[in-house]
Design an enzyme around this catalytic site. Structure first.
Site, PDB file in Angstrom:
ATOM      1  N   TYR A 162      -6.455 -15.676  -8.138  1.00 53.78           N
ATOM      2  CA  TYR A 162      -5.422 -15.029  -7.313  1.00 53.78           C
ATOM      3  C   TYR A 162      -6.056 -14.445  -6.046  1.00 53.78           C
ATOM      4  O   TYR A 162      -5.559 -14.663  -4.934  1.00 53.78           O
ATOM      5  CB  TYR A 162      -4.735 -13.936  -8.128  1.00 53.78           C
ATOM      6  CG  TYR A 162      -3.583 -13.264  -7.419  1.00 53.78           C
ATOM      7  CD1 TYR A 162      -2.297 -13.796  -7.497  1.00 53.78           C
ATOM      8  CD2 TYR A 162      -3.768 -12.103  -6.667  1.00 53.78           C
ATOM      9  CE1 TYR A 162      -1.232 -13.183  -6.841  1.00 53.78           C
ATOM     10  CE2 TYR A 162      -2.718 -11.492  -6.008  1.00 53.78           C
ATOM     11  CZ  TYR A 162      -1.451 -12.030  -6.103  1.00 53.78           C
ATOM     12  OH  TYR A 162      -0.396 -11.419  -5.453  1.00 53.78           O
ATOM     13  N   LYS A 166      -5.268 -15.617  -2.162  1.00 53.68           N
ATOM     14  CA  LYS A 166      -4.640 -14.745  -1.164  1.00 53.68           C
ATOM     15  C   LYS A 166      -5.542 -14.565   0.064  1.00 53.68           C
ATOM     16  O   LYS A 166      -5.039 -14.466   1.190  1.00 53.68           O
ATOM     17  CB  LYS A 166      -4.286 -13.400  -1.797  1.00 53.68           C
ATOM     18  CG  LYS A 166      -3.174 -13.516  -2.846  1.00 53.68           C
ATOM     19  CD  LYS A 166      -1.903 -14.108  -2.260  1.00 53.68           C
ATOM     20  CE  LYS A 166      -0.745 -14.093  -3.240  1.00 53.68           C
ATOM     21  NZ  LYS A 166       0.516 -14.595  -2.650  1.00 53.68           N
TER      22      LYS A 166
HETATM   23  N1  LIG Z   1       4.336  -7.748  -7.111  1.00 51.23           N
HETATM   24  C1  LIG Z   1       3.194  -7.399  -6.519  1.00 51.23           C
HETATM   25  O1  LIG Z   1       2.582  -6.363  -6.852  1.00 51.23           O
HETATM   26  C2  LIG Z   1       2.620  -8.245  -5.415  1.00 51.23           C
HETATM   27  C3  LIG Z   1       1.606  -7.671  -4.629  1.00 51.23           C
HETATM   28  C4  LIG Z   1       1.060  -8.431  -3.589  1.00 51.23           C
HETATM   29  C5  LIG Z   1       1.533  -9.693  -3.337  1.00 51.23           C
HETATM   30  N2  LIG Z   1       2.527 -10.218  -4.111  1.00 51.23           N
HETATM   31  C6  LIG Z   1       2.975 -11.568  -3.793  1.00 51.23           C
HETATM   32  O2  LIG Z   1       4.346 -11.530  -3.461  1.00 51.23           O
HETATM   33  C7  LIG Z   1       4.954 -12.786  -3.768  1.00 51.23           C
HETATM   34  C8  LIG Z   1       6.162 -12.539  -4.646  1.00 51.23           C
HETATM   35  O3  LIG Z   1       5.723 -11.852  -5.810  1.00 51.23           O
HETATM   36  P1  LIG Z   1       6.744 -11.184  -6.825  1.00 51.23           P
HETATM   37  O4  LIG Z   1       6.036  -9.990  -7.376  1.00 51.23           O
HETATM   38  O5  LIG Z   1       8.084 -11.029  -6.205  1.00 51.23           O
HETATM   39  O6  LIG Z   1       6.752 -12.324  -7.964  1.00 51.23           O
HETATM   40  P2  LIG Z   1       7.900 -12.784  -8.983  1.00 51.23           P
HETATM   41  O7  LIG Z   1       7.196 -13.461 -10.095  1.00 51.23           O
HETATM   42  O8  LIG Z   1       8.796 -11.623  -9.306  1.00 51.23           O
HETATM   43  O9  LIG Z   1       8.749 -13.827  -8.119  1.00 51.23           O
HETATM   44  C9  LIG Z   1       8.174 -15.056  -7.715  1.00 51.23           C
HETATM   45  C10 LIG Z   1       9.282 -16.058  -7.435  1.00 51.23           C
HETATM   46  O10 LIG Z   1       8.634 -17.277  -7.042  1.00 51.23           O
HETATM   47  C11 LIG Z   1       9.230 -18.363  -7.749  1.00 51.23           C
HETATM   48  N3  LIG Z   1       8.247 -19.440  -7.901  1.00 51.23           N
HETATM   49  C12 LIG Z   1       7.157 -19.452  -8.722  1.00 51.23           C
HETATM   50  N4  LIG Z   1       6.529 -20.633  -8.658  1.00 51.23           N
HETATM   51  C13 LIG Z   1       7.222 -21.384  -7.749  1.00 51.23           C
HETATM   52  C14 LIG Z   1       7.061 -22.708  -7.262  1.00 51.23           C
HETATM   53  N5  LIG Z   1       6.057 -23.505  -7.704  1.00 51.23           N
HETATM   54  N6  LIG Z   1       7.934 -23.162  -6.344  1.00 51.23           N
HETATM   55  C15 LIG Z   1       8.955 -22.366  -5.911  1.00 51.23           C
HETATM   56  N7  LIG Z   1       9.172 -21.120  -6.359  1.00 51.23           N
HETATM   57  C16 LIG Z   1       8.303 -20.637  -7.271  1.00 51.23           C
HETATM   58  C17 LIG Z   1       9.657 -17.774  -9.086  1.00 51.23           C
HETATM   59  O11 LIG Z   1      10.653 -18.567  -9.724  1.00 51.23           O
HETATM   60  C18 LIG Z   1      10.134 -16.390  -8.658  1.00 51.23           C
HETATM   61  O12 LIG Z   1      11.496 -16.395  -8.324  1.00 51.23           O
HETATM   62  C19 LIG Z   1       3.855 -13.626  -4.441  1.00 51.23           C
HETATM   63  O13 LIG Z   1       3.251 -14.470  -3.474  1.00 51.23           O
HETATM   64  C20 LIG Z   1       2.877 -12.568  -4.914  1.00 51.23           C
HETATM   65  O14 LIG Z   1       1.566 -13.077  -5.069  1.00 51.23           O
HETATM   66  C21 LIG Z   1       3.077  -9.516  -5.135  1.00 51.23           C
END
Ligand SMILES: NC(=O)c1ccc[n+]([C@@H]2O[C@H](COP(=O)([O-])OP(=O)(O)OC[C@H]3O[C@@H](n4cnc5c(N)ncnc54)[C@H](O)[C@@H]3O)[C@@H](O)[C@H]2O)c1
Length: 254
Positions: A162, A166
């Protein structure tokens, strides 16, 4: 144009990947509230349809688009379908991402590749397809979701794939920003800190330990990220490109 008018997205067309839940859903709703038509791209058909309905209820156009960002063919088709329907693409938010936690010495090839396939290949495939349309138009805003994990190493959980993915998103963003800056495109990324979503619910037992490392003493709610996105999607950020906008409650300061 007044400063508030420069933040308006009225009449723009946008797509958000991974918009079926979590941060992507909040991003899609924020763009819609600011006036844009928003295509809801997700691998999950039910959640994509549900968020598209929420967006239409705000009085703008929406459409669910079921796409697996790991497939460049599906990504190319997704962008073509949106441009066919709405005539152009002004804003693209490449947000779909997954997490995976395992010590490096135990990680399989499949585990490593599964994260890179969504988080890095998927973002590149999307940027490439969106960039082709936007370069032809002569304008466009691309915003990728990176993470504070591009800058720091999280603890105590082991997440080398991960973190590497990123850091790749952040530098891919800078690279594309320079390739396309003179041709009307802005390419930026947002790096959230720990944010309350279903992704983090998978490691909920770690949350109390993280809070001590966050100067603001709390995790982000998805709403905390919306202002940064609307800024980067709007004319207010016309001279901003290749930037990593960190929204982390101060986490990376300690
Ligand atoms: N939640 C956190 O703390 C956090 C922190 C930093 C960055 N992020 C990043 O933010 C983004 C969203 O994270 P989140 O926490 O909302 O995650 P989440 O798991 O709640 O949502 C992710 C969404 O992406 C979709 N998805 C997954 N694989 C896919 C694919 N192959 N094709 C199309 N859609 C796909 C899923 O169905 C889901 O709706 C991600 O890139 C994550 O790495 C999250």
């Amino acid at each position: 144009m007044s400063i508030l008018e420069r933040f308006s997205l009225a009449g723009r067309t946008a797509l958000v990947t991974g918009a079926g839940q979590g941060i992507g859903q909040a991003f899609a709703l924020a763009l819609a509230e600011a006036g844009a038509d928003v295509a809801v791209v997700d691998i999950n058909p039910e959640s994509a349809a549900s968020v598209a309905s929420q967006i239409e209820a705000l009085g703008v156009r929406s459409m669910p688009v079921v796409t697996d960002v790991r497939s460049s063919d599906e990504v190319d088709q997704m962008v073509a379908d949106i441009v066919d329907a709405w005539g152009r693409l002004d804003i693209a938010v490449n947000n779909a991402g997954i997490g995976m936690w395992a010590p490096a010495e135990e990680m399989t090839d499949e585990q490593w590749e599964s994260v890179l396939a969504v988080n890095l290949n998927g973002v590149f495939y999307c940027c490439r397809a969106e960039g082709r349309v936007m370069l032809e138009q002569g304008h466009g805003k691309i915003i990728n979701t990176a993470s504070m994990s591009a800058l720091i190493v999280n603890r105590p959980q082991c997440q080398v794939s991960y973190n590497a993915s990123k850091a790749g998103v952040a530098h891919l963003t800078r690279s594309l920003a320079t390739e396309w800056a003179s041709r009307g495109l802005n390419v930026n990324c947002i790096s959230p800190g720990y944010t309350r979503t279903p992704l983090v619910d998978q490691v909920a037992h770690l949350v109390d330990g993280w809070l001590a490392d966050i100067p603001m003493g709390r995790m982000a709610e998805v709403e905390d990220l919306q202002g940064a996105l609307v800024f980067l999607a709007s004319d207010a950020s016309a001279y901003v490109t290749g930037h990593e906008l960190v929204v982390d409650g101060g986490f990376t300061l300690w």
